[in-house]
Scaffold this motif. Structure first.
Motif, PDB file in Angstrom:
ATOM      1  N   VAL A  90       0.909  -1.265   0.162  1.00 13.44           N
ATOM      2  CA  VAL A  90      -0.133  -0.004  -0.024  1.00 13.44           C
ATOM      3  C   VAL A  90       0.842   1.235  -0.023  1.00 13.44           C
ATOM      4  CG1 VAL A  90      -2.059   1.162   1.042  1.00 13.44           C
ATOM      5  CG2 VAL A  90      -1.836  -1.330   1.170  1.00 13.44           C
ATOM      6  N   ALA A  91       0.688   2.013  -1.085  1.00 13.02           N
ATOM      7  CA  ALA A  91       1.536   3.011  -1.307  1.00 13.02           C
ATOM      8  C   ALA A  91       0.916   4.322  -0.756  1.00 13.02           C
ATOM      9  CB  ALA A  91       2.214   3.351  -2.724  1.00 13.02           C
ATOM     10  N   ASN A  92       1.031   4.743   0.481  1.00 10.36           N
ATOM     11  CA  ASN A  92       0.240   5.696   1.356  1.00 10.36           C
ATOM     12  C   ASN A  92       1.124   6.991   1.785  1.00 10.36           C
ATOM     13  OD1 ASN A  92      -2.055   6.693   3.067  1.00 10.36           O
ATOM     14  ND2 ASN A  92      -0.516   6.131   4.595  1.00 10.36           N
ATOM     15  N   ALA A  93       2.454   6.855   1.746  1.00  5.25           N
ATOM     16  CA  ALA A  93       3.439   7.895   2.001  1.00  5.25           C
ATOM     17  C   ALA A  93       3.411   9.043   1.093  1.00  5.25           C
ATOM     18  CB  ALA A  93       4.729   7.460   2.169  1.00  5.25           C
ATOM     19  N   VAL A  94       3.441  10.038   1.419  1.00  6.25           N
ATOM     20  CA  VAL A  94       3.514  11.486   0.670  1.00  6.25           C
ATOM     21  C   VAL A  94       4.323  12.662   1.378  1.00  6.25           C
ATOM     22  CG1 VAL A  94       1.180  12.232   1.030  1.00  6.25           C
ATOM     23  CG2 VAL A  94       2.411  12.864  -1.186  1.00  6.25           C
ATOM     24  N   VAL A  95       5.022  13.474   0.815  1.00  2.00           N
ATOM     25  CA  VAL A  95       5.602  14.632   1.188  1.00  2.00           C
ATOM     26  C   VAL A  95       4.787  15.647   1.504  1.00  2.00           C
ATOM     27  CG1 VAL A  95       7.330  16.366   0.891  1.00  2.00           C
ATOM     28  CG2 VAL A  95       7.851  13.982   0.405  1.00  2.00           C
ATOM     29  N   GLN A  96       4.753  16.100   2.695  1.00  2.00           N
ATOM     30  CA  GLN A  96       3.733  17.294   3.000  1.00  2.00           C
ATOM     31  C   GLN A  96       4.502  18.728   2.719  1.00  2.00           C
ATOM     32  OE1 GLN A  96       0.534  16.558   4.022  1.00  2.00           O
ATOM     33  NE2 GLN A  96       0.950  14.454   3.852  1.00  2.00           N
ATOM     34  N   TYR A  97       3.613  19.555   2.267  1.00  2.00           N
ATOM     35  CA  TYR A  97       4.103  20.778   2.014  1.00  2.00           C
ATOM     36  C   TYR A  97       2.956  21.838   2.152  1.00  2.00           C
ATOM     37  CZ  TYR A  97       1.731  20.895  -2.480  1.00  2.00           C
ATOM     38  OH  TYR A  97       1.095  20.771  -3.623  1.00  2.00           O
ATOM     39  N   GLU A  98       3.329  23.324   2.020  1.00  2.73           N
ATOM     40  CA  GLU A  98       2.194  24.285   2.039  1.00  2.73           C
ATOM     41  C   GLU A  98       1.719  24.567   0.657  1.00  2.73           C
ATOM     42  OE1 GLU A  98       1.957  28.949   3.462  1.00  2.73           O
ATOM     43  OE2 GLU A  98       3.843  27.848   3.687  1.00  2.73           O
ATOM     44  N   TRP A  99       0.676  24.440   0.468  1.00  2.00           N
ATOM     45  CA  TRP A  99      -0.081  24.654  -0.900  1.00  2.00           C
ATOM     46  C   TRP A  99      -0.083  26.256  -1.295  1.00  2.00           C
ATOM     47  CZ3 TRP A  99      -4.934  21.213  -1.547  1.00  2.00           C
ATOM     48  CH2 TRP A  99      -4.657  19.859  -1.435  1.00  2.00           C
ATOM     49  N   LYS A 100       0.325  26.612  -2.427  1.00  2.00           N
ATOM     50  CA  LYS A 100       0.325  27.683  -3.036  1.00  2.00           C
ATOM     51  C   LYS A 100      -0.235  27.843  -4.480  1.00  2.00           C
ATOM     52  CE  LYS A 100       4.094  29.509   0.155  1.00  2.00           C
ATOM     53  NZ  LYS A 100       5.426  29.994   0.217  1.00  2.00           N
ATOM     54  N   SER A 101      -0.266  28.991  -4.919  1.00  2.00           N
ATOM     55  CA  SER A 101      -0.807  29.045  -6.412  1.00  2.00           C
ATOM     56  C   SER A 101       0.409  28.967  -7.206  1.00  2.00           C
ATOM     57  CB  SER A 101      -1.033  30.459  -7.052  1.00  2.00           C
ATOM     58  OG  SER A 101       0.123  31.562  -6.569  1.00  2.00           O
ATOM     59  N   VAL A 102       0.181  28.529  -8.505  1.00  2.00           N
ATOM     60  CA  VAL A 102       1.414  28.175  -9.394  1.00  2.00           C
ATOM     61  C   VAL A 102       2.474  28.984  -9.515  1.00  2.00           C
ATOM     62  CG1 VAL A 102       1.766  27.386 -11.763  1.00  2.00           C
ATOM     63  CG2 VAL A 102      -0.196  26.550 -10.802  1.00  2.00           C
ATOM     64  N   LEU A 103       2.151  30.146  -9.625  1.00  2.00           N
ATOM     65  CA  LEU A 103       3.197  31.508  -9.557  1.00  2.00           C
ATOM     66  C   LEU A 103       3.848  31.665  -8.433  1.00  2.00           C
ATOM     67  CD1 LEU A 103       1.049  34.077 -11.358  1.00  2.00           C
ATOM     68  CD2 LEU A 103       2.373  32.321 -12.504  1.00  2.00           C
ATOM     69  N   GLU A 104       3.388  31.017  -7.147  1.00  2.00           N
ATOM     70  CA  GLU A 104       4.043  31.347  -5.940  1.00  2.00           C
ATOM     71  C   GLU A 104       4.585  29.891  -5.224  1.00  2.00           C
ATOM     72  OE1 GLU A 104       0.842  32.730  -3.699  1.00  2.00           O
ATOM     73  OE2 GLU A 104       1.579  34.759  -3.799  1.00  2.00           O
ATOM     74  N   GLN A 105       4.281  28.882  -6.094  1.00  5.18           N
ATOM     75  CA  GLN A 105       4.790  27.522  -5.424  1.00  5.18           C
ATOM     76  C   GLN A 105       6.203  27.134  -5.878  1.00  5.18           C
ATOM     77  OE1 GLN A 105       1.935  25.203  -3.903  1.00  5.18           O
ATOM     78  NE2 GLN A 105       3.819  24.791  -2.907  1.00  5.18           N
ATOM     79  N   PRO A 106       7.029  26.950  -4.710  1.00  2.00           N
ATOM     80  CA  PRO A 106       8.396  26.605  -4.980  1.00  2.00           C
ATOM     81  C   PRO A 106       8.450  25.510  -6.078  1.00  2.00           C
ATOM     82  CG  PRO A 106       8.226  27.199  -2.653  1.00  2.00           C
ATOM     83  CD  PRO A 106       6.927  27.040  -3.265  1.00  2.00           C
ATOM     84  N   VAL A 107       9.324  25.387  -7.086  1.00  2.00           N
ATOM     85  CA  VAL A 107       9.753  24.398  -7.929  1.00  2.00           C
ATOM     86  C   VAL A 107      10.151  23.083  -6.995  1.00  2.00           C
ATOM     87  CG1 VAL A 107      11.286  23.617  -9.592  1.00  2.00           C
ATOM     88  CG2 VAL A 107      10.242  25.923  -9.716  1.00  2.00           C
ATOM     89  N   GLU A 108      10.542  23.400  -6.022  1.00  2.00           N
ATOM     90  CA  GLU A 108      11.057  22.027  -5.165  1.00  2.00           C
ATOM     91  C   GLU A 108       9.758  21.381  -4.530  1.00  2.00           C
ATOM     92  OE1 GLU A 108      14.141  25.025  -5.209  1.00  2.00           O
ATOM     93  OE2 GLU A 108      12.131  25.166  -4.567  1.00  2.00           O
ATOM     94  N   ASP A 109       8.689  21.740  -4.704  1.00  3.37           N
ATOM     95  CA  ASP A 109       7.476  21.281  -4.229  1.00  3.37           C
ATOM     96  C   ASP A 109       6.898  20.225  -5.355  1.00  3.37           C
ATOM     97  OD1 ASP A 109       7.387  22.355  -1.493  1.00  3.37           O
ATOM     98  OD2 ASP A 109       6.440  24.185  -2.143  1.00  3.37           O
TER      99      ASP A 109
END
Length: 253
Positions: A90-109
């Motif tokens: 069961v693949a359940n893990a996912v990295v958590q991050y702060e959601w932002k707009s496309v223009l503001e979302q860091p590429v690292e996310d």
């Protein structure tokens, strides 16, 4: 009709998370031996293992970075040595991050979501499906999201990762189907879990207004769907994306 996973070995990635811990308890109650994966919350992993063993189940904990192929291979060897080769992953893990707009979302996310959604799925398949092929049966179950169909503002990195994951699972289902291995996805909606159970915001009017069943689902609802797909009752279901969200999104034909 009961869901019987007696004798089966299951790996749940991100098993210390809000949904993962309920999956672990549920699959153990169905009779499965459970490999509890964690990234950093060792205390919760140990607590969960103790809870399962005290209830008469069998479990182990294993730490791994599921975004690294070497880490997934090392995890496989640890599970194999203690429990055996998993029948269910069961693949359940996912990295958590702060959601932002496309223009503001860091590429690292975007990278973190690709790594933890797409590459995790690929690494798990490469590590665990060969043994399933030898057995002539197996289950791969990915935890996706209703967001993959919604495409709402600020969801871009998460949606991109989960839609990429969806592509991997659909192709994989066709590739390993001849070996009687099923590959499916469960897509939760906004789900009530331990962290927010009993709090006022459970009754979020704006979200609930969109849901045909006029309520939010529970973490146990997600675990029940996973248990069903893991069982022989779902032996002829593969390539499915199954929303568990009260009808909030409905895949079309």
């Amino acid at each position: 009709m009961n869901i019987d996973l007696t004798g089966k070995i299951v790996l749940i990635t991100g098993a210390t998370g809000q949904l993962g811990r309920v999956m672990a308890r549920t699959l153990s109650r169905c009779g499965a031996k459970v490999a509890i994966h964690y990234m950093s919350n060792e205390a919760k992993a140990q607590e969960l293992m103790d809870e399962i063993t005290k209830a008469g189940g069998e479990a182990m904990i294993v730490q791994a970075d599921i975004t690294r192929e070497e880490g997934v291979r090392e995890m496989r060897e640890l599970i194999r040595a203690k429990l055996g080769n998993p029948d269910i992953v069961v693949a359940n893990a996912v990295v958590q991050y702060e959601w932002k707009s496309v223009l503001e979302q860091p590429v690292e996310d975007y990278v973190s979501q690709f790594d933890s959604c797409v590459l995790q799925s690929v690494f798990l398949a490469k590590a665990f499906i060969p043994a399933m092929i030898e057995k002539g049966r197996g289950r791969m179950i990915g935890i996706n999201t209703e967001c993959a169909m919604q495409n709402f503002p600020h969801q871009s990195a998460y949606t991109a990762g989960k839609r990429g994951m969806d592509g991997v699972y659909r192709v994989l289902a066709k590739e390993v189907g001849p070996h009687q291995i099923t590959v499916n996805q469960v897509a939760p909606g906004w789900t009530i879990s331990e962290k927010d159970r009993g709090e006022a915001e459970l009754h979020d009017a704006a979200y609930i207004a969109q849901v045909p069943m006029k309520r939010r689902g529970e973490d146990q609802d997600i675990a029940n769907a996973v248990a069903f797909l893991a069982s022989d009752l779902a032996s002829f279901i593969t390539g499915a994306y199954i929303p568990v969200n009260g009808g909030n999104v409905m895949p079309a034909i």
